[in-house]
Design an enzyme around this catalytic site. Structure first.
Site, PDB file in Angstrom:
ATOM      1  N   LYS A   1       1.535   4.475  -2.474  1.00  0.00           N
ATOM      2  CA  LYS A   1       1.382   5.877  -2.038  1.00  0.00           C
ATOM      3  C   LYS A   1       2.661   6.676  -2.357  1.00  0.00           C
ATOM      4  O   LYS A   1       2.596   7.860  -2.690  1.00  0.00           O
ATOM      5  CB  LYS A   1       1.058   5.961  -0.542  1.00  0.00           C
TER       6      LYS A   1
ATOM      7  N   TYR B   1       0.858  -1.201   0.000  1.00  0.00           N
ATOM      8  CA  TYR B   1       0.000   0.000   0.000  1.00  0.00           C
ATOM      9  C   TYR B   1       0.896   1.254   0.000  1.00  0.00           C
ATOM     10  O   TYR B   1       0.712   2.179  -0.790  1.00  0.00           O
ATOM     11  CB  TYR B   1      -0.897  -0.043   1.240  1.00  0.00           C
TER      12      TYR B   1
END
Ligand code: NAD
Length: 246
Positions: free
Chosen positions: A147, A143
């Protein structure tokens, strides 16, 4: 200065508070929302675009007449041994590239994107770090990898075709409407997984009130618009102040 805002992810936890913070300015700005989900209780005074960030034409249609974009959308962070890599990258990176391309095509000058405090995390203790801290060689999870990539494309777009950009990096967010933090803690309690402790309870963690995170986005948008602005091309760590034991 009144703006015509589009809040991408405006049906989310943070997105809804961004709407509230814009309303509280009472400066005559208008608000539209773009989200893949439209709730039954969507406010009637806000134009709601249902669409998918991964579709350029959806994003482009919602940007008609908009002057400032606040992009908070992302799939939720899940703790899993098999994280949804393709989903994270297709929305956080490719979807964000669609937003940037559509902003440039429409001549929009302001784009604020929600990043995450985790983008500079090494997994080790980090005390009093600031924005000069580099990305680690290895992101702490998939994740966060998406980002970081998202943040890089957003900041690289600053100054292109009149667009100015910045990112906001909250750590864990708490407050009304939270769908991850407290529900996750309750789940742990319900499963009886809270009966042990790792460490001596001196670990600290940054939690930031959702209203403050939302306010940071609106302040950033107000500062953008000129490549000479102090916000243009910058990433901002946001915290509530003092970290608390976790
Ligand atoms: P959320 O899940 O409540 O909101 C995200 C919104 O994005 C949802 O309304 C969802 O429907 C929308 N969305 C997802 N995929 C989409 C797509 N393909 N097209 C259009 N809309 C889509 O999440 P949140 O907690 O409000 O998080 C907002 C932002 O803050 C995210 O970028 C997240 O990475 C970041 N962030 C959150 C936390 C936290 O603790 N919640 C911490 C750090 C960073």
């Amino acid at each position: 200065m009144p703006e015509k805002y589009l809040v991408i992810g405006g049906n989310g936890f943070l997105g809804r508070h961004v709407l509230e913070q814009i309303r509280l300015r009472k400066d005559g700005s208008s608000i539209a929302v773009f989200d893949i989900v439209k709730p039954a209780d969507a406010p009637a005074d806000i134009k709601f675009y249902v669409g998918d960030l991964r579709k350029f034409e959806d994003v482009s249609a919602a940007l008609e007449g908009i002057t400032a974009v606040i992009h908070t959308a992302s799939p939720p962070h899940v703790n899993s041994s098999n994280p949804p890599r393709d989903l994270y990258f297709s929305i956080n990176v490719d979807g964000t590239k669609n937003v940037i391309a559509a902003c440039k095509a429409k001549g929009i000058k302001k784009l604020v994107v929600t990043s995450s405090g985790s983008v500079i995390s090494t997994g080790e203790s980090m005390v009093n770090v600031d924005e000069s801290t580099p990305y680690p060689p290895q992101a702490i999870d998939v994740y966060t990898e998406s980002k970081i990539e998202c943040e890089k494309v957003v900041l690289a777009a600053n100054g292109e075709e009149g667009l100015t950009t910045c990112t906001i990096r909250p750590s864990a967010i708490f407050g009304p409407g939270d769908r991850q933090l407290i529900p996750g803690m309750l789940e742990v309690c319900q499963k009886g997984q809270h009966k042990f402790q790792i460490g001596d309870n001196s670990s600290l963690m940054d939690f930031t009130y959702v209203g403050n995170v939302a306010y940071a986005h609106v302040l950033a948008a107000e500062k953008l618009g000129d490549v000479k602005s102090e916000a243009a091309g910058q990433a901002f760590n946001v915290t509530n102040g003092t970290p608390v034991p976790f």
